[in-house]
Design a protein around this motif. Structure first.
Motif, PDB file in Angstrom:
ATOM      1  N   CYS A  18       0.728  -1.232   0.140  1.00  0.00           N
ATOM      2  CA  CYS A  18      -0.076  -0.013  -0.028  1.00  0.00           C
ATOM      3  C   CYS A  18       0.757   1.326  -0.045  1.00  0.00           C
ATOM      4  O   CYS A  18       2.108   1.363   0.575  1.00  0.00           O
ATOM      5  N   ASN A  25      -0.635  -6.736  -0.522  1.00  0.00           N
ATOM      6  CA  ASN A  25      -1.883  -7.106  -1.103  1.00  0.00           C
ATOM      7  C   ASN A  25      -1.766  -8.669  -1.066  1.00  0.00           C
ATOM      8  O   ASN A  25      -2.899  -9.475  -1.450  1.00  0.00           O
ATOM      9  N   SER A  29      -8.336 -11.372   3.687  1.00  0.00           N
ATOM     10  CA  SER A  29      -9.605 -10.616   4.255  1.00  0.00           C
ATOM     11  C   SER A  29     -10.507 -11.252   4.911  1.00  0.00           C
ATOM     12  O   SER A  29     -11.485 -10.834   5.490  1.00  0.00           O
ATOM     13  N   GLU A  43      -9.412 -14.603  -0.236  1.00  0.00           N
ATOM     14  CA  GLU A  43      -9.902 -13.592  -0.600  1.00  0.00           C
ATOM     15  C   GLU A  43      -8.833 -12.584   0.235  1.00  0.00           C
ATOM     16  O   GLU A  43      -8.389 -12.944   1.528  1.00  0.00           O
ATOM     17  N   ILE A  45      -6.910  -8.358   0.934  1.00  0.00           N
ATOM     18  CA  ILE A  45      -7.316  -7.207   1.031  1.00  0.00           C
ATOM     19  C   ILE A  45      -7.486  -6.228  -0.405  1.00  0.00           C
ATOM     20  O   ILE A  45      -6.687  -6.854  -1.378  1.00  0.00           O
ATOM     21  N   ASN A  46      -8.237  -5.603  -0.735  1.00  0.00           N
ATOM     22  CA  ASN A  46      -8.352  -4.866  -1.821  1.00  0.00           C
ATOM     23  C   ASN A  46      -7.423  -3.731  -2.053  1.00  0.00           C
ATOM     24  O   ASN A  46      -7.314  -2.884  -0.849  1.00  0.00           O
ATOM     25  N   ASP A  48      -6.917  -0.213  -4.628  1.00  0.00           N
ATOM     26  CA  ASP A  48      -7.555   0.436  -5.592  1.00  0.00           C
ATOM     27  C   ASP A  48      -6.360   0.760  -6.711  1.00  0.00           C
ATOM     28  O   ASP A  48      -5.383   0.263  -6.828  1.00  0.00           O
ATOM     29  N   CYS A  53      -4.642   0.650  -0.072  1.00  0.00           N
ATOM     30  CA  CYS A  53      -5.409  -0.513   0.468  1.00  0.00           C
ATOM     31  C   CYS A  53      -6.842  -0.138   0.841  1.00  0.00           C
ATOM     32  O   CYS A  53      -6.940   0.881   1.294  1.00  0.00           O
ATOM     33  N   SER A  54      -7.804  -0.903   0.951  1.00  0.00           N
ATOM     34  CA  SER A  54      -8.909  -0.720   1.266  1.00  0.00           C
ATOM     35  C   SER A  54      -9.065  -0.313   2.760  1.00  0.00           C
ATOM     36  O   SER A  54     -10.108   0.514   3.058  1.00  0.00           O
ATOM     37  N   LYS A 205     -13.257  -8.010   4.589  1.00  0.00           N
ATOM     38  CA  LYS A 205     -14.312  -7.616   3.404  1.00  0.00           C
ATOM     39  C   LYS A 205     -14.749  -6.170   3.485  1.00  0.00           C
ATOM     40  O   LYS A 205     -15.544  -5.897   4.699  1.00  0.00           O
ATOM     41  N   VAL A 206     -14.423  -5.594   2.671  1.00  0.00           N
ATOM     42  CA  VAL A 206     -14.756  -3.892   2.804  1.00  0.00           C
ATOM     43  C   VAL A 206     -16.233  -3.784   2.978  1.00  0.00           C
ATOM     44  O   VAL A 206     -16.688  -2.855   3.578  1.00  0.00           O
ATOM     45  N   ASP A 207     -16.920  -4.446   2.305  1.00  0.00           N
ATOM     46  CA  ASP A 207     -18.582  -4.189   2.649  1.00  0.00           C
ATOM     47  C   ASP A 207     -19.187  -4.258   3.895  1.00  0.00           C
ATOM     48  O   ASP A 207     -19.998  -3.912   4.131  1.00  0.00           O
TER      49      ASP A 207
END
Length: 409
Positions: A18, A25, A29, A43, A45-46, A48, A53-54, A205-207
């Motif tokens: 990041c 990365n 998650s 899964e 970490i996201n 962009d 990072c998320s 999970k970011v959501d």
């Protein structure tokens, strides 16, 4: 060359860091699996398009977009639905008496007028400082607690299987941590379970950051006998060892429909109050008698996080082996996001401490899981992913570090 190297666990072959903090990365998650093997698809970490990072993106969103006064009003409305004045508990707070659970329980009781019962899934092996802080939580913090200790013989076996097969000695402990709150809510007829911060803040999970309620997926297991610990199903363990399904009672999650029918809700306090781990530490020191360790934790520079379990340092050591991310990386990334240190300072601290081996409790860990030192290293080296590690003259080294942002080989 690095892109051609095999990546275990379904991790991205290209290692990136990041640009704001120093997490890579490769960070998973999710934290609990009931599956096995290094082929397990994880899964992660996201990141962009700017390689941020998320977790950092969410932190910036919290700083600039969240109306925290409105969130606190929402908290007060939530608590008013569950608050009791008849002497019964009205909120269950899972925790160990560390800084985060100490903050959560104390502030809910003394600022918001709740009547909490704190519940603790026992560590594998208490540290002296962990036990001291646990006791202070009640005696200085003025809180009630139930310490739940599962069948030690079974828990040792599950920890051993999880270490040997998944290099994940904390898997059974994490299962217990997730279950203890809702389980005790059912027992005491309490309808609110309050956790501290959501791990989505750190890259899960970011959501999950968009709401305050815990993901109920964990409580949707239909057949407990199919649950896996270290890649071995409960049925196989019962068939091959001297245990019955009754011994697994603490590990079997309450059914989701049962929780829903009982009106049990599971929330994160960090959704409602602006969460800063270091500020939680200061609050816990002042109000609950929490004390930092007298020495820094091996593998990091910190003295006040995750102090209660002698196995804890090996949990972080195994994340270093599997994902190239050790304890200093987790600690430093969090402190960069909270403006406690700079990214450059974080990179220095990670270089100095991240790969440090936790020697202090090594013999006790070996005894706990009943393996030899030779077997320990055989298991560890088997789980090193080629795209993360290289062997140079008999010494294992990371191929990529935050200091070179993934340009090393």
């Amino acid at each position: 060359m690095a892109n051609k190297l095999e990546a275990f666990y379904g991790l991205p072959q290209e290692v990136k860091f990041c640009k704001k903090c120093i997490i890579s990365n490769q960070r998973p998650s999710s934290t609990v699996e009931f599956k096995n093997s290094k082929d397990l698809k994880k899964e992660v970490i996201n990141f962009d398009e700017n390689d941020v990072c998320s977790a950092c993106s969410y932190h910036e969103e919290k700083e600039k977009q969240v109306d925290w006064s409105e969130r606190e009003k929402n908290l007060e409305e939530l608590l008013s639905r569950f608050r009791r004045t008849d002497g019964r508990y009205d909120v269950i707070i899972p925790g160990s008496g560390g800084k985060d659970s100490a903050f959560t329980a104390h502030i809910l009781k003394y600022k918001y007028g709740m009547n909490p019962l704190t519940v603790t899934w026992s560590p594998h092996l208490y540290t002296d400082i962990g036990w001291k802080n646990m006791q202070e939580w009640m005696h200085t913090g003025g809180l009630d607690n139930m310490l739940y200790t599962p069948n030690g013989k079974l828990h040792r076996l599950l920890t051993k299987l999880s270490f040997e097969n998944m290099l994940h000695p904390f898997q059974p402990f994490i299962v217990g941590q997730k279950i203890i709150g809702p389980m005790m809510a059912q027992k005491f007829g309490v309808k609110l379970v309050m956790y501290g911060e959501n791990q989505a803040e750190y890259g899960n999970k970011v959501d999950q950051n968009t709401h305050s309620v815990m993901n109920p997926e964990f409580f949707s297991i239909t057949d407990p006998l199919e649950m896996q610990f270290g890649g071995v199903s409960m049925k196989e363990i019962i068939d091959n060892y001297e245990f019955t399904i009754n011994d697994f009672t603490p590990y079997i999650p309450p059914k989701l429909d049962t929780l829903v029918d009982a009106g049990v809700e599971m929330h994160y306090l960090g959704y409602y109050l602006q969460w800063d781990p270091q500020e939680c530490y200061y609050y816990a020191v002042e109000n609950t008698g929490f004390t930092a360790n007298t020495e820094r934790t091996e593998g990091s520079y910190s003295k006040y996080s995750s102090l209660d379990d002698k196995i804890d340092t090996f949990h972080y050591f195994t994340t270093l082996i599997k994902f190239g991310i050790g304890r200093a990386t987790y600690d430093a990334s969090q402190e960069v996001r909270n403006d406690k240190i700079t990214r450059e300072e974080a990179a220095y601290l990670v270089k100095k401490y991240d790969t440090e081996f936790p020697k202090k409790y090594f013999k006790e860990f070996l005894d706990y899981v009943s393996i030899t030192e030779e077997k320990f290293w055989e298991i560890v080296d088997r789980h090193r992913s080629p795209h993360i590690w290289k062997n140079v003259d008999g010494e294992w080294k990371l191929r990529h570090t935050a200091n070179n942002d993934g340009t090393d080989d």
